[in-house]
Design a protein around this motif. Structure first.
Motif: not given
Length: 400
Positions: A104-108
């Protein structure tokens, strides 16, 4: 001088049911690439959008007034094309979710800010339906690591579902709060409610096609399936409580994660994938000094490949890049970042700007996530310019 000839059009619900069955059969029969699916969905959407546009023009009266039977037929035509367009979009989204890699392209994310943006985008739908939308976003909701597109899909589908089933002058409430353990999102409505017998099956794929209240509303019923798929991708949970005639409340819980938690999860997934496919991958830590988060983000986008994943850590002063490449390939990425920063007009010649790189490759520097992370951190702070394997191109410290 022509004359409008009344036609006996099939009922909207019967037409929708027939069309959805055809699209279901089409989707199930396809075992080819995603490119073919995309082409078919695109070819279906284009004429439907044109038909919907022409029907909307007719309803404005710009091409002449419509008698009541004529207006009713054109409205039915527009309703059906809108339904089919939504159905195709949802089928396409489900196909993407089924084919997407586990990574998954996680980001805050600031979930409250994202909720406000989605509600703003749906303001026209809210106004058209004549319902009231209330936001209750806790100011203490922490930033959460998540997939922006996935959370957006969750919000859009839950809100559209609430708008669809809430009568005029009804109320929809969106609540957001969180802690250091989880983010909680609730969408409540004062709509028609859901029968208790349906609740256990609510998120099952294509079950909703046989619900008369869904068919009558112009919905395909796939929206909640998309919600469930995206919640599962985040390892969260979704539940619902409802009373007929009183409304429904959908509750989504997304686990709270730190950037290091996300990175360790991604590394573990990459290790499993590399074991199965027998392909290397590398972890590249990039530590920047004297740059803003926006400047570093711009440079990285120009330097890494589209299938490389980047994760900002420590307020974007430390970036972790996971790339499906060997140690040598990761060194090339580091060199590209360094060269791109040297050419940047805002940073060129600024002595305050520094770069440090630390690279660990699987399986050379470790076979576990924590081993790789520690190795990359060690090379990042090592006074030497090697990566521990005698490769001087690791560029532990590089002043721009």
């Amino acid at each position: 001088s022509g004359r409008w000839v009344p036609m006996t059009a099939p009922s909207a619900s019967r037409s929708r049911t027939s069309a959805s069955r055809s699209l279901k059969a089409l989707t199930r029969s396809l075992d080819s690439s995603d490119d073919l699916l995309y082409l078919i969905f695109h070819e279906l959407r284009t004429p439907l959008s044109s038909i919907h546009g022409y029907a909307s023009i007719l309803l404005t009266g710009e091409l002449g007034p419509l008698a009541p039977p004529q207006r009713q037929t054109v409205e039915r035509l527009r309703e059906l094309t809108l339904y089919l367009t939504t159905l195709i979009t949802n089928l396409r989204q489900l196909a993407l979710l089924a084919d997407e890699p586990a990574l998954i392209p996680w980001e805050p994310l600031e979930i409250g800010k994202l909720v406000r943006a989605v509600c703003h985008d749906l303001a026209a739908e809210v106004e058209r339906k004549g319902v009231r939308l209330i936001l209750k976003i806790s100011p203490t909701t922490p930033v959460s690591w998540a997939e922006r597109n996935g959370v957006t899909q969750i919000l859009i589908n839950l809100l559209m579902n609430a708008i669809k089933f809430t009568p005029r002058k009804g109320k929809i409430t969106v609540e957001v709060n969180g802690s250091n353990r989880a983010i909680r999102l609730t969408v409540r409505d004062t709509g028609v409610g859901i029968p208790r017998s349906v609740l256990p099956k609510l998120f099952h794929e294509l079950y909703h096609q046989d619900r008369p209240e869904v068919n009558a509303s112009g919905g395909s019923g796939l929206g909640l399936v998309i919600v469930k798929r995206n919640v599962d991708r985040h390892q969260g949970s979704v539940s619902v409580n409802s009373r007929l005639g009183r409304g429904s409340a959908f509750h989504v819980i997304l686990p709270q994660r730190s950037g290091h938690d996300v990175l360790k999860t991604v590394l573990a997934q990459m290790i499993e994938r590399s074991r199965q496919e027998r392909e290397p991958f590398s972890l590249l830590l990039v530590k920047a000094g004297g740059t803003s988060a926006e400047q570093l983000d711009r440079i990285l986008k120009d330097s890494i490949r589209s299938d490389d994943l980047s994760y900002p850590l420590q307020k974007a002063q430390l970036i972790a890049i996971v790339a499906r490449t060997s140690l040598q390939g990761a060194q090339v990425i580091a060199q590209r970042i360094s060269q791109r920063m040297q050419r940047d007009p805002e940073l060129r010649g600024d002595l305050r700007v520094t770069l440090q790189f630390g690279i660990a490759a699987y399986p050379m520097h470790g076979r576990r996530a924590l081993q790789l992370l520690k190795a990359a951190q060690r090379y990042l702070t090592d006074a030497s310019l090697t990566d521990g394997a005698g490769n001087a191109a690791t560029l532990r410290s590089h002043g721009v």
